[in-house]
Design an enzyme around this catalytic site. Structure first.
Site, PDB file in Angstrom:
ATOM      1  N   VAL A  46      20.172 -54.553 -77.739  1.00 41.22           N
ATOM      2  CA  VAL A  46      20.727 -55.653 -76.946  1.00 41.22           C
ATOM      3  C   VAL A  46      19.901 -56.921 -77.055  1.00 41.22           C
ATOM      4  CG1 VAL A  46      21.855 -54.125 -75.301  1.00 41.22           C
ATOM      5  CG2 VAL A  46      19.482 -54.822 -74.902  1.00 41.22           C
ATOM      6  N   ALA A  94      10.160 -62.026 -80.866  1.00 34.66           N
ATOM      7  CA  ALA A  94       9.013 -62.103 -81.772  1.00 34.66           C
ATOM      8  C   ALA A  94       8.083 -60.915 -81.605  1.00 34.66           C
ATOM      9  CB  ALA A  94       8.256 -63.408 -81.536  1.00 34.66           C
ATOM     10  N   TYR A  95       8.026 -60.354 -80.398  1.00 39.23           N
ATOM     11  CA  TYR A  95       7.068 -59.283 -80.137  1.00 39.23           C
ATOM     12  C   TYR A  95       7.715 -57.904 -80.089  1.00 39.23           C
ATOM     13  CZ  TYR A  95       4.109 -63.212 -78.843  1.00 39.23           C
ATOM     14  OH  TYR A  95       3.395 -64.391 -78.859  1.00 39.23           O
ATOM     15  N   GLY A  96       9.030 -57.840 -79.995  1.00 35.37           N
ATOM     16  CA  GLY A  96       9.690 -56.551 -79.933  1.00 35.37           C
ATOM     17  C   GLY A  96      11.182 -56.712 -79.741  1.00 35.37           C
ATOM     18  N   VAL A 133      14.801 -54.987 -77.736  1.00 39.21           N
ATOM     19  CA  VAL A 133      15.229 -54.309 -76.515  1.00 39.21           C
ATOM     20  C   VAL A 133      16.433 -53.437 -76.847  1.00 39.21           C
ATOM     21  CG1 VAL A 133      16.005 -54.592 -74.143  1.00 39.21           C
ATOM     22  CG2 VAL A 133      14.392 -56.234 -75.129  1.00 39.21           C
ATOM     23  N   LYS A 146      11.996 -51.535 -74.204  1.00 39.65           N
ATOM     24  CA  LYS A 146      11.421 -52.572 -75.057  1.00 39.65           C
ATOM     25  C   LYS A 146      10.463 -51.909 -76.037  1.00 39.65           C
ATOM     26  CE  LYS A 146       8.782 -56.893 -74.910  1.00 39.65           C
ATOM     27  NZ  LYS A 146       8.117 -57.907 -74.039  1.00 39.65           N
ATOM     28  N   ASP A 162       6.848 -68.329 -69.567  1.00 43.84           N
ATOM     29  CA  ASP A 162       8.047 -68.313 -70.418  1.00 43.84           C
ATOM     30  C   ASP A 162       9.297 -68.206 -69.558  1.00 43.84           C
ATOM     31  OD1 ASP A 162       9.547 -68.387 -72.695  1.00 43.84           O
ATOM     32  OD2 ASP A 162       9.307 -66.275 -73.181  1.00 43.84           O
TER      33      ASP A 162
END
Length: 507
Positions: free
Chosen positions: A10, A14-16, A18, A33, A125
């Protein structure tokens, strides 16, 4: 990960990414995640800021972390599943949102930020994509960029989506702090009224120009630090004078005057002049009926504000402002707060806002035993100004160190109270009354015995002999005076003592 069955992806970042999944045993839908970085052991995992933040931040307006799994060098975060976010709710909408809906959304965001900031974290963020919706409830997600307020700068200059980035971050300042979240709230609030981004810059320079076009360019009087930052990077603000009439009134025609004032306060150039989340919650924009389903238990605001008051993180030199008045206009305020108003009358520091009557949540971090020192809090007088932050030194609680004193258990607290109160109780006890000594009858004097004449003469002779000095006693201790003085005789040591010690040493 055999416990969960993946359904679909979904999201991707940049880091992972979901993944929507389901718990095989319970049937619960979760959001997993999966981090792109590989982790060899747990020691490396627990250093992640996201884990530190999510372990500490348990709040109804913050997404709930269910568990963390490390499997085959892959790290997984299992969250409660929230299908919709704020961006998806407004991107295809043609009809403007009702003002009550906007007010409820901003109110919950500020509640979450107040809890985060007072617990030592800021998000960095904040954007509509990271604000999840479930019915009337709102939850902030994605703490991958969260930082501790007390952590040492410099910080990363490239954070958050550009459209919601604060001016100090756009100017490459590395000493920013929690007020960048407040700027993001102002940009989100303006977007909710217009259904389009307020500052859609195509680059950092274009972003600054769009901000200046609407808000006017900063000056040395309004933001001297910003002028210095711009000069250091070779940037010059455009010569745009602030208009006499607030342009937000034209850009947001469906917003009332209170909403325009609040957005203007949130979007101030100087981060020290932006209101804290608690001050923003006290704005008259929120002095209307708020649905009880989104209100929090009083402890969420009361405990955090008492913490600020106790540790001096709220500026005491703040004047009154009509935007943050102390009038009790909210119909949802708890009537029981009147009983607490007399607790801190002698305390001249500002207090938290009035309590809101809501059902008690089941969160374990609201246990009374852990916050027993914060129970009796006056909620009447509040720190009411958002404009008096301009001082030579950093003010407010944003750049102060939070108290890291560990919380004590109730048993230890009782022991400490006993150690403090016991001497006071002993001092207050009356001294024992001293009883007068009982008078004893004087001893009866006995008559002296009858002596004969010969016995009397013997007694007189004995008394005369005792009064005369004896020759042997006078010259008995003079033999040591004729002893030779040793060559190494020291002051304070008699020759007799020296002879005795030398004789003993020879033996």
């Amino acid at each position: 990960m055999e416990k969960y069955q993946f359904i679909k992806q979904v999201g991707d970042g940049a880091y992972g990414d979901v993944i929507k999944a389901i718990d095989v045993k319970t049937g619960e839908i979760v959001a997993i995640k999966r981090m792109k970085k590989k982790f060899s052991d747990w020691k490396e995992c627990i250093q992640l800021r996201e884990i530190k933040a999510l372990k500490k931040l348990k709040h109804p307006n913050i997404v709930k972390l269910l568990e963390i799994i490390l499997e085959r060098d892959e790290l997984f975060f299992v969250f409660e599943y929230l299908e919709n976010n704020l961006y998806e709710s407004i991107k295809d909408r043609t009809k403007l949102l009702p003002e009550t809906t906007i007010r409820n959304i901003i109110y919950q965001i500020l509640q979450a930020l107040h809890f985060m900031h007072t617990n030592g974290f800021f998000h960095r963020d904040l954007k509509p994509e990271n604000i999840m919706l479930v019915g009337e409830r709102l939850k902030i997600a994605d703490f991958g960029l969260a930082r501790e307020i007390e952590s040492k700068p410099p910080f990363t200059d490239y954070i958050s989506t550009r459209w919601y980035r604060a001016p100090e971050v756009l100017l490459r300042c590395t000493y920013y702090n929690a007020p960048i979240d407040i700027w993001a709230v102002g940009a989100i609030m303006a977007e909710l009224y217009s259904l389009k981004p307020m500052f859609p810059g195509s680059s950092e320079i274009d972003q600054l120009f769009k901000i200046c076009t609407i808000m006017g360019s900063p000056t040395s009087a309004t933001w001297i630090d910003g002028i210095k930052l711009a000069n250091s990077m070779g940037f010059t603000f455009p010569n745009v004078q602030p208009p006499s009439i607030n342009p937000l009134s034209t850009l947001l025609p469906n917003a009332n005057q209170d909403a325009i004032e609040l957005i203007t306060d949130l979007l101030q150039y100087d981060p020290l002049k932006r209101p804290t989340p608690l001050q923003a919650l006290q704005h008259r924009y929120f002095k209307v009926s708020i649905p009880s389903s989104i209100l929090l238990k009083p402890n969420f605001i009361e405990l955090s504000n008492k913490y600020l008051i106790k540790n001096g993180y709220i500026n005491n030199n703040i004047n009154n402002n009509s935007n943050y008045s102390n009038n009790n206009n909210n119909n949802n305020l708890n009537s029981n707060s009147e009983n607490l108003n007399n607790v801190n009358k002698n305390n001249q520091q500002p207090h938290s806002p009035q309590k809101i009557q809501t059902p008690k949540p089941k969160n374990s971090f609201l246990r009374k035993s852990r916050y027993s020192y914060l129970n009796n809090v006056s909620l009447e007088n509040v720190n009411n100004n958002n404009n008096n932050y301009n001082s030579n030194t950093t003010s407010g609680y944003y750049n102060q160190k939070l108290d890291s004193t560990p919380r004590l258990s109730p048993r230890i607290v009782r022991q400490q109270q006993q150690q403090i109160l016991l001497p006071l109780i002993i001092q207050q006890q009356p001294p024992p009354q001293s009883q007068p000594p009982q008078s004893q009858p004087p001893p009866q004097s006995q008559p002296p015995p009858i002596l004969t004449q010969q016995q009397q003469q013997q007694q007189q002779q004995q008394q005369q002999q005792q009064q005369l000095p004896s020759k042997t006693t006078i010259y008995h201790n003079t033999n040591h005076l004729n002893a030779p003085i040793p060559p190494n005789h020291q002051r304070g040591i008699s020759p007799q003592f020296y002879n005795e010690t030398t004789n003993n040493s020879k033996l």
